[in-house]
Scaffold this motif. Structure first.
Motif, mmCIF file in Angstrom:
data_model
loop_
_atom_site.group_PDB
_atom_site.id
_atom_site.type_symbol
_atom_site.label_atom_id
_atom_site.label_comp_id
_atom_site.label_asym_id
_atom_site.label_seq_id
_atom_site.Cartn_x
_atom_site.Cartn_y
_atom_site.Cartn_z
ATOM 1 N N HIS A 115 7.378 -32.951 136.046
ATOM 2 C CA HIS A 115 8.158 -33.848 135.198
ATOM 3 C C HIS A 115 7.326 -34.270 133.997
ATOM 4 O O HIS A 115 6.135 -34.556 134.103
ATOM 5 C CB HIS A 115 8.618 -35.067 135.994
ATOM 6 N N ASP A 142 13.278 -40.640 134.496
ATOM 7 C CA ASP A 142 14.228 -41.213 135.450
ATOM 8 C C ASP A 142 15.637 -40.680 135.208
ATOM 9 O O ASP A 142 16.383 -40.405 136.158
ATOM 10 C CB ASP A 142 14.228 -42.737 135.352
ATOM 11 N N THR A 155 16.435 -37.730 133.905
ATOM 12 C CA THR A 155 16.524 -36.326 134.330
ATOM 13 C C THR A 155 16.480 -36.211 135.844
ATOM 14 O O THR A 155 17.170 -35.372 136.428
ATOM 15 C CB THR A 155 15.413 -35.480 133.686
ATOM 16 N N LYS A 156 15.705 -37.062 136.509
ATOM 17 C CA LYS A 156 15.696 -37.046 137.969
ATOM 18 C C LYS A 156 17.060 -37.435 138.529
ATOM 19 O O LYS A 156 17.530 -36.855 139.518
ATOM 20 C CB LYS A 156 14.621 -38.000 138.499
ATOM 21 N N GLU A 157 17.706 -38.400 137.878
ATOM 22 C CA GLU A 157 19.039 -38.802 138.334
ATOM 23 C C GLU A 157 20.019 -37.643 138.205
ATOM 24 O O GLU A 157 20.845 -37.406 139.098
ATOM 25 C CB GLU A 157 19.528 -39.996 137.525
ATOM 26 N N LEU A 166 19.305 -34.427 138.246
ATOM 27 C CA LEU A 166 18.974 -33.439 139.277
ATOM 28 C C LEU A 166 19.497 -33.877 140.645
ATOM 29 O O LEU A 166 20.047 -33.078 141.403
ATOM 30 C CB LEU A 166 17.462 -33.225 139.343
ATOM 31 N N SER A 167 19.329 -35.147 140.947
ATOM 32 C CA SER A 167 19.797 -35.667 142.229
ATOM 33 C C SER A 167 21.305 -35.525 142.368
ATOM 34 O O SER A 167 21.809 -35.119 143.427
ATOM 35 C CB SER A 167 19.383 -37.135 142.379
ATOM 36 N N THR A 182 16.276 -30.591 143.889
ATOM 37 C CA THR A 182 15.050 -31.331 144.118
ATOM 38 C C THR A 182 14.719 -32.207 142.913
ATOM 39 O O THR A 182 14.986 -31.826 141.760
ATOM 40 C CB THR A 182 13.875 -30.376 144.391
ATOM 41 N N THR A 183 14.118 -33.350 143.179
ATOM 42 C CA THR A 183 13.596 -34.187 142.101
ATOM 43 C C THR A 183 12.071 -34.191 142.105
ATOM 44 O O THR A 183 11.454 -34.934 141.359
ATOM 45 C CB THR A 183 14.116 -35.632 142.225
ATOM 46 N N ASP A 184 11.468 -33.355 142.949
ATOM 47 C CA ASP A 184 10.003 -33.291 143.012
ATOM 48 C C ASP A 184 9.419 -32.670 141.747
ATOM 49 O O ASP A 184 8.261 -32.923 141.401
ATOM 50 C CB ASP A 184 9.552 -32.489 144.230
#
Length: 324
Positions: free
Chosen positions: A65, A76, A78-80, A82-83, A88-90
């Motif tokens: 990231h 945050d 982009t992780k949202e 992906l989720s 994966t958000t790893d």
């Protein structure tokens, strides 16, 4: 016809209904269902009318990231995204798929992949997967190049020596892209992070005699037209394939990570050389794909790298192809 097995995973149920999908199917808001990061089978064949298409898996970039990856969104954000996509958000999963067309026995490769060990350590599978698909790389007649980023053209060159991997294949590229990267003095004008790639391109590509430079709209093979899709790079192009009774757009990097850019088409990637232009191009071409009911594949879509978009307000819903 496309022979595909899919889960409906669009932005909204209404969006799915607009494409005639069953309301009984599962919906994941604003995104699409999880798919394996590494496919069990590294190639996938389907038909676009009379044209055989083979999607070949090259590998995946498990990109750490980076707050600079999307210029107008946070990690945050982009992780949202992906989720919501069930991914994966790893890390940021960026797979790479290369398409090979068979048009009347003529083998046409759409971009050349990243070169074994030249882009990412997890992107080394293209030669083995091409062989498993029954494709002899020595018999590739033509390579259509969308743009000169390393994950699309390093596969043209041997690691270390820069010797051509496809010395006898015709290499077709938008003249704008070729001329921009090979312009004298270009390397000095590049951002520091792009200078090494620029030096390699400028020192190697002009020596090759098998380039064919074409303009926007050119028919580059029977039923295949190159279309300008500028913004990601100065001469970035896509390819529209007409198989007679249906079409496919080989879209390269206009929608490189659908989990992010389908629900947020206004996001600008750090690899877009002109972010606002790339956003405009994205809307223009995805809207065309939807209006004309064109199938679409993208270099970094979940393998096998194809699917269907629908409108979802000012954004899009995306249904990926899932391997049968």
């Amino acid at each position: 016809m496309f022979d595909m097995t899919r889960r409906a995973v669009l932005g909204t149920a209404a969006a799915a209904a607009a494409f005639g999908l069953s309301s009984k199917l599962e919906f994941i808001p604003q995104a699409f269902a999880a798919t394996p990061l590494e496919p069990a089978v590294g190639f996938y064949k389907y038909k676009v009318g009379s044209i055989e298409v083979t999607a070949v898996y090259d590998g995946i970039w498990r990109k750490p990231h980076d707050p600079a990856f999307i210029k107008n969104a946070s990690v945050d954000d982009t992780k949202e995204a992906l989720s919501k996509a069930g991914l994966t958000t790893d890390f940021m999963p960026i797979p790479l798929t290369v398409v090979v067309l068979d048009i009347g026995g003529r083998k046409i490769m759409m971009d050349a992949g990243s070169g074994v060990g030249q882009w990412q350590t997890n992107a080394t599978h293209l030669p083995a997967n091409m062989a498993a698909a029954g494709i002899d790389y020595r018999k590739i007649d033509t390579i259509m190049i969308s743009h000169f980023h390393p994950d699309h053209v390093w596969g043209l060159m041997e690691k270390g020596t820069n010797a051509p991997v496809f010395p006898n294949a015709e290499l077709i590229v938008n003249a704008v892209e070729y001329n921009w990267w090979t312009d004298p003095g270009r390397v000095d004008k590049l951002a520091e992070g792009r200078k090494d790639a620029g030096r390699r391109i400028a020192s190697v590509f002009p020596k090759w005699k098998n380039w064919k430079l074409v303009d926007d709209g050119a028919e580059v093979a029977p039923g295949v037209h190159m279309l300008a899709a500028y913004g990601h790079t100065p001469g970035h192009s896509v390819f529209l394939i007409d198989g007679g009774n249906e079409q496919l757009m080989v879209s390269a990097d206009i929608m490189y990570v659908p989990a992010l850019l389908a629900p947020h088409p206004e996001w600008e990637g750090s690899y877009d050389q002109d972010g606002p232009m790339a956003v405009g191009t994205r809307h223009k071409l995805i809207d065309r794909v939807i209006a004309d009911k064109i199938r679409i594949c993208g270099s970094h879509f979940p393998f096998p790298g194809s699917g269907t978009f629908v409108k979802d307000g000012n954004a899009y819903g995306f249904t990926p192809t899932i391997q049968a």
